[in-house]
Write an enzyme that holds these catalytic residues in place. Structure first.
Site, PDB file in Angstrom:
ATOM      1  N   HIS A 165     -51.456  41.371 -21.497  1.00 50.80           N
ATOM      2  CA  HIS A 165     -50.939  40.003 -21.590  1.00 50.80           C
ATOM      3  C   HIS A 165     -50.836  39.513 -23.042  1.00 50.80           C
ATOM      4  O   HIS A 165     -50.804  38.315 -23.280  1.00 50.80           O
ATOM      5  CB  HIS A 165     -51.806  39.010 -20.788  1.00 50.80           C
ATOM      6  CG  HIS A 165     -51.735  39.196 -19.302  1.00 50.80           C
ATOM      7  ND1 HIS A 165     -52.389  40.200 -18.642  1.00 50.80           N
ATOM      8  CD2 HIS A 165     -51.089  38.487 -18.344  1.00 50.80           C
ATOM      9  CE1 HIS A 165     -52.157  40.102 -17.345  1.00 50.80           C
ATOM     10  NE2 HIS A 165     -51.372  39.089 -17.134  1.00 50.80           N
ATOM     11  N   HIS A 222     -46.456  41.539 -18.214  1.00 49.84           N
ATOM     12  CA  HIS A 222     -46.115  40.228 -17.647  1.00 49.84           C
ATOM     13  C   HIS A 222     -45.075  39.544 -18.527  1.00 49.84           C
ATOM     14  O   HIS A 222     -45.391  39.055 -19.595  1.00 49.84           O
ATOM     15  CB  HIS A 222     -47.366  39.353 -17.547  1.00 49.84           C
ATOM     16  CG  HIS A 222     -47.215  38.208 -16.595  1.00 49.84           C
ATOM     17  ND1 HIS A 222     -46.112  37.389 -16.578  1.00 49.84           N
ATOM     18  CD2 HIS A 222     -48.024  37.762 -15.601  1.00 49.84           C
ATOM     19  CE1 HIS A 222     -46.261  36.475 -15.628  1.00 49.84           C
ATOM     20  NE2 HIS A 222     -47.410  36.676 -15.019  1.00 49.84           N
ATOM     21  N   HIS A 282     -44.400  41.520  -8.304  1.00 49.74           N
ATOM     22  CA  HIS A 282     -45.093  40.266  -8.606  1.00 49.74           C
ATOM     23  C   HIS A 282     -44.069  39.160  -8.863  1.00 49.74           C
ATOM     24  O   HIS A 282     -43.237  39.252  -9.757  1.00 49.74           O
ATOM     25  CB  HIS A 282     -45.971  40.496  -9.839  1.00 49.74           C
ATOM     26  CG  HIS A 282     -46.883  39.361 -10.157  1.00 49.74           C
ATOM     27  ND1 HIS A 282     -46.569  38.378 -11.062  1.00 49.74           N
ATOM     28  CD2 HIS A 282     -48.109  39.049  -9.682  1.00 49.74           C
ATOM     29  CE1 HIS A 282     -47.571  37.515 -11.143  1.00 49.74           C
ATOM     30  NE2 HIS A 282     -48.524  37.900 -10.311  1.00 49.74           N
ATOM     31  N   GLU A 302     -49.482  39.704  -4.921  1.00 53.66           N
ATOM     32  CA  GLU A 302     -48.797  38.426  -5.213  1.00 53.66           C
ATOM     33  C   GLU A 302     -47.292  38.652  -5.312  1.00 53.66           C
ATOM     34  O   GLU A 302     -46.631  38.181  -6.248  1.00 53.66           O
ATOM     35  CB  GLU A 302     -49.328  37.839  -6.530  1.00 53.66           C
ATOM     36  CG  GLU A 302     -50.850  37.725  -6.558  1.00 53.66           C
ATOM     37  CD  GLU A 302     -51.387  37.035  -7.802  1.00 53.66           C
ATOM     38  OE1 GLU A 302     -52.182  36.118  -7.653  1.00 53.66           O
ATOM     39  OE2 GLU A 302     -50.987  37.426  -8.914  1.00 53.66           O
ATOM     40  N   GLU A 314     -46.835  31.349  -4.661  1.00 54.58           N
ATOM     41  CA  GLU A 314     -47.663  30.885  -5.781  1.00 54.58           C
ATOM     42  C   GLU A 314     -46.988  29.740  -6.507  1.00 54.58           C
ATOM     43  O   GLU A 314     -45.772  29.747  -6.735  1.00 54.58           O
ATOM     44  CB  GLU A 314     -47.929  32.057  -6.743  1.00 54.58           C
ATOM     45  CG  GLU A 314     -48.885  31.660  -7.856  1.00 54.58           C
ATOM     46  CD  GLU A 314     -49.145  32.777  -8.866  1.00 54.58           C
ATOM     47  OE1 GLU A 314     -48.987  33.960  -8.507  1.00 54.58           O
ATOM     48  OE2 GLU A 314     -49.500  32.452 -10.012  1.00 54.58           O
ATOM     49  N   CYS A 329     -53.842  29.905 -14.067  1.00 59.27           N
ATOM     50  CA  CYS A 329     -52.463  29.865 -14.549  1.00 59.27           C
ATOM     51  C   CYS A 329     -51.699  28.661 -14.021  1.00 59.27           C
ATOM     52  O   CYS A 329     -50.838  28.114 -14.701  1.00 59.27           O
ATOM     53  CB  CYS A 329     -51.728  31.156 -14.171  1.00 59.27           C
ATOM     54  SG  CYS A 329     -51.811  31.574 -12.419  1.00 59.27           S
ATOM     55  N   CYS A 330     -52.000  28.250 -12.774  1.00 57.23           N
ATOM     56  CA  CYS A 330     -51.144  27.248 -12.140  1.00 57.23           C
ATOM     57  C   CYS A 330     -51.304  25.827 -12.682  1.00 57.23           C
ATOM     58  O   CYS A 330     -50.296  25.190 -13.006  1.00 57.23           O
ATOM     59  CB  CYS A 330     -51.347  27.264 -10.626  1.00 57.23           C
ATOM     60  SG  CYS A 330     -50.870  28.815  -9.838  1.00 57.23           S
TER      61      CYS A 330
END
Lengths: 651, 651
Positions: free
Chosen positions: A151, A201, A261, A313, A329, A404-405
């Site tokens: 990441h 990602h 994902h 996910e 998500e 993250c959200c």
């Protein structure tokens, strides 16, 4: 707004996305303060975001250790690195949220947090521009050595997005300086030195294009292109998750459906469309549109939610759209908005704004509690009375170990104004309806409109011209796909306008100050049926009103009426009732319908040679629904978006 | 059979489960060689297990490193530990399979593998009795320190089961000696020294009860009891999986539904019923029966498959039974058989044998390819044409990095004879029908029956008395719940017998050599409908014939007939056609039905205000189904067990 807010080469001083003047954008974005929202759910979300969510986020960054980790990297404290390796990104998303919010409404406390964070990041950043608290503190010898999970570029991408936002709202220049030093380091390693690596990602791609737009530095655009082109070559097919998970199974021009994902997939798509916008590579746009159409037709929940599987996910197979096990998500809904917005800019087609509206008001908005302090990571369309996921009963949480959200929610809410309107040619186009004002620069001069509406509770939106440039210009109003009958008046007289193929009513005339345009959309509550291939909700119906998907939550039913037993009779009247302040929910419109509660005995086996309608008992009841985005604000009981069509009914 | 095959204190020399004479068992198990299967699918599976699967397993143990790890522990080779930490358990399950197979049909090669493995284990075992290659090689200082994931007792349990099997078939005594030394060490630490720890993965409980049965050593039973009683106190609620995952959320007497990891849950249940059988603690039995009833009514797939979720390999909520996303791990089906068998012994109720039959012929049997060399870990009831899980298209594999299933399959197949018949009172009870022979000792003497049948292709089973003790005794024949009309004759004359409340026709008389009993079960193909609460297959129907669940696989359809578009009209005739050798499938009975292919256009959105039946086109087609257990032996295309009821049909 200070000088730092300027863009290069004619780029507009936009919000999260601001294509250059020479880009292929059909629509042009407005400036960060050009749209003001001052009412309705969007206004309420922005107010709550400022008063509750953003302060909570800033507090959590301290408590969860995100800031501690950077202080470790700066050598200012001692201790252990805390949390997952992408902890920096939570701070960056929070900074972006703070920037948009500071730009929207000002606030010394917000500007101060931006400034202090930029100082910390400046101290933590290494001399060569590299910046990642996890790798600096925990694995200094593994820099760029495990890109599939590191990441590092993902964090860099969010840093860049925060810096772009901060700059566009006139923030302190330090954050942009940090971001550029890191971006320059990435350019050195992955463009000039030829490292073929790609981050596991995506998000760096779209971030680099925005940094190019802001700065005019071509190498950022070139690196974004390189990273997109390097994807799909199977180089990160390791780690047990598989190449699909990372969208590394096929080059982007060859893939025809979303896999793996969901957040990764859609952040990548945003980057692909951004690249098209600046490079004009039609093959990129064509592939992205193809996948968008496939996703909408076969892999998108009624709420706009994205990602059918908890495992990985990820997206599921086509038409694999379970209501109960949908992952949806919150970050994927946000990514979907980002992607669709870029497609709207690229094409001018209203279908992209339609999906944005569906996602914003449903799959996205449901993520956050009415009071703005609790969040869903996962957004299913059904919760059974005995639901448990691990040890969790499936309610919202204040924060997450993988957080993250919440800051992602905050940055989108703070920048909602960005998605309301654009200019195109000599016209102003309105994509989302809300109480507020829109200001824009048309070729012939400035225009300002006041919007008065109780949307989405009401379907009528009135536009009053407050400032108009001379001569003819166009006002385009999106007609949502769900509005079965739409009328438009100008100064009280029917405009006689039709909806064009892009999905807009376009009014061309010479406008005067005080002219009023009114659009009335059809808010008749409507039953919605799934395609026959969606196995998981076969024989069911959902209810929508305007842009809102409704749900049947146990809290709203009369005593003895079990959500698990509700069935709806097609054709039954759906009655709307305005609620000024439903307890714990707030302003809403409740729908009710005559329904049938069907009870089938449990005879020990859940399968029988007898059709289910035989042996069950039925009784008439009233079923009550509220907007899906307002669910889970009372208790933790059952909820369904889709309910069975009464088995005695023929469809 | 040598002396080592004897049991203590009147225990019968049984197969995998052999309650003591003083136990609460209503039914008594037969000896390891008392039932011979010599035809039908069960016979074929045993033959293929011996000729293909077991040799493959032995080869894989060498290639995957299981034996290497133990050689490392014994200090005989150098290198790295290979595979997950529970690698030893694969060997132990393989040894158990080899033992049952050697007991069934002999074989010097098999006995030699048992002997050599026992020698290796003897060398690898530590002086104090501890034996676990992972902890000995990789983490010698972490012995019993991370029980939630260590699988140390789990591996011990499988070692004990292998040793019990080897002993019961007259194998070399070394394996039992190894197992007892390890069991004694567990007793020392977890019983006498009072360590309250429990293993994150049950199986040790039932294994210790069996070791008690074999040896008479009370401390094994006491430790099993201690481990069951220590569970559900929240002591292993760590690690992110949650307490439910480990069945550590509630004490076993308080839990009323199966939750968490399915294999863990059901191995624990087997141990609970085993404890009841030997201790007489009715509260244990009552709690287990309560959960079994709940599981069958709300959490079991039509195939007997168990575990609705990929995430955490876990049970879902009640009625959460997706056909496509069902996990239905092969090991969970095996655990279900183990549990139900113990409940049958404890209660004499045929419903447990019903579930065993459903599971064996469907959810379990589908795990293995016709040729016995490829295995499913996951057993869904639907595969879409474009299915992908990670990078995997969802077909069987030769082996797995986590290889728990294949040797587990082999040990069950090799011991299938164990589950065919029991004695109770003065009678012989037959629970599963197959070509073969049954021998048993009744109080009045030995009985021997020959069974002739083409079951499950035919519903007629003929029993011929070859040896009969004097005087009256009972012959009990299970009447499966699915048989809507059943007839029984004795020497050609209607027996006039009725099915008792336990689900058996019981014939009491004085039997003579040559007497023949014939039971004819109703194999009329039948539609099966799900309970209305099973959302995921609402509006669908499946087809069964006898014990077999059928499936519609693309490979069997005529050109142009898409499995994804098939619908069935209730009442349509289902025609059976015998196939002596369907290519790549073998002996089977194919079903066909007049059906309707319904095609709904993709108009860009998978939701519409128009009911799905409107706008779709229909055409009559023939739909063809084969037994579910035989699917995926041709190609990787679509398969469905449940197909929609034709939307024009009223149920």
């Amino acid at each position: 707004m200070n000088a730092a807010a300027g863009g290069h080469d004619g780029a507009q001083v936009g919000g999260p996305v601001a294509p250059t003047a020479k880009s292929r954008a059909v629509h042009r974005t407005l400036g960060v303060r050009d749209v003001r929202i001052d009412g309705g759910p969007l206004g309420r979300w922005q107010a709550t975001n400022r008063s509750a969510s953003i302060p909570l986020g800033i507090k959590q960054l301290e408590e969860a250790g995100n800031l501690h980790n950077l202080r470790l990297a700066a050598g200012e404290v001692t201790g252990e690195f805390k949390g997952p390796r992408f902890m920096d990104s939570d701070l960056y998303k929070q900074l972006e949220a703070v920037a948009w919010e500071a730009g929207r409404e000002g606030g010394e406390d917000l500007l101060d947090f931006l400034r202090r964070s930029a100082e910390l990041l400046t101290r933590a950043q290494q001399a060569d521009g590299y910046l990642n608290s996890h790798y600096q503190v925990v694995k200094p010898d593994r820099r760029y050595a495990e890109l599939e999970w590191s990441h590092e570029m993902y964090c860099a991408g969010h840093l860049i997005q925060a810096a772009v936002a901060s700059t566009r709202v006139g923030g302190d220049p330090d954050l942009l300086a940090v971001a550029r030093r890191f971006a320059d380091h990435l350019v050195k390693v992955f463009l000039h030195e030829g490292d073929p690596g790609i981050d596991g990602h995506p998000v760096i791609e779209t971030a680099l294009v925005e940094l190019y737009r802001l700065t005019g530095e071509q190498s950022y655009l070139d690196l974004a292109s390189r990273l997109v082109e390097n994807r799909g070559r199977g180089q990160i097919a390791s780690g047990g998750m598989g190449a699909h998970y990372f969208q590394d199974h096929l080059p982007v021009r060859e893939a025809d459906t979303e896999v793996g994902h969901a957040v990764r997939a859609l952040y990548l798509e945003a980057g692909i469309v951004d690249l098209y916008l600046e490079t004009g590579d039609e093959s990129l746009l064509a592939s992205s549109v193809r996948r968008w159409e496939d996703m909408v037709a076969t892999k998108t929940a009624l709420t706009g939610g994205i990602g059918s599987r908890h495992s990985r996910e990820s997206f599921g197979d086509r038409y694999e759209l379970p209501p109960d096990r949908a992952y949806n998500e919150t970050c994927a809904a946000i990514a979907s908005v980002h992607w669709s917005w870029r497609l709207l800019l690229a094409t001018g087609e209203g279908r992209y704004a339609d999906l944005i509206e569906r996602t914003l008001y449903n799959g996205f908005a449901a993520s956050t509690s009415t009071d703005g302090t609790r969040f869903f990571y996962v957004n299913p369309l059904q919760r059974r009375y005995d639901h448990v996921e691990g040890d969790d009963p499936g309610r919202r949480h204040e924060w997450f170990s993988c957080a993250c959200c919440p800051p992602n929610i905050m940055r989108l809410v703070a920048s909602l104004g960005h998605y309301v309107a654009t200019t195109a040619g000599d016209g102003l186009y309105v994509h989302q309806y809300t109480q507020g004002t829109i200001r824009a620069d048309l070729p012939s001069g400035a225009v300002k409109l006041a919007l008065r509406t109780d949307y989405p509770w009401s379907g009528t939106v009135a536009f009053t011209v407050e400032t108009a440039p001379p001569g003819e210009w166009e006002l385009g109003l999106r007609v949502p796909g769900w509005s079965e009958s739409t009328s438009v008046t100008v100064n009280g007289a029917a405009a006689g306008a039709t909806t064009n193929t892009d999905g807009y009513v376009v009014l061309r005339r010479t406008w005067e100050r005080g002219d009023t345009v009114t659009i009335t959309l059809d808010l008749t509550p409507r039953p919605v049926y799934p395609h026959q291939r969606i196995d998981a909700v076969r024989g069911c119906v959902a209810v929508e009103r305007g842009p809102l998907v409704y749900c049947f939550e146990q809290a709203d039913q009369a005593d003895g009426v079990d959500v698990e037993e509700l069935t709806l009779v097609p054709g039954a009247e759906l009655t709307a009732r305005d609620e000024a302040d439903l307890p714990d929910v707030g302003r809403t419109v409740v729908l009710s319908a005559e329904a049938v509660a069907v009870s089938q005995p449990d005879d020990g086996l859940p399968y029988s040679t007898r059709p289910p309608a035989q042996g069950s008992t039925s009784r008439p009841v009233t079923a009550t629904a509220i907007p899906y985005f307002q669910w889970d604000n009372r208790d933790g009981r059952a909820m369904r978006v889709f309910v069975p069509v009464h088995p005695g009914a023929t469809s």
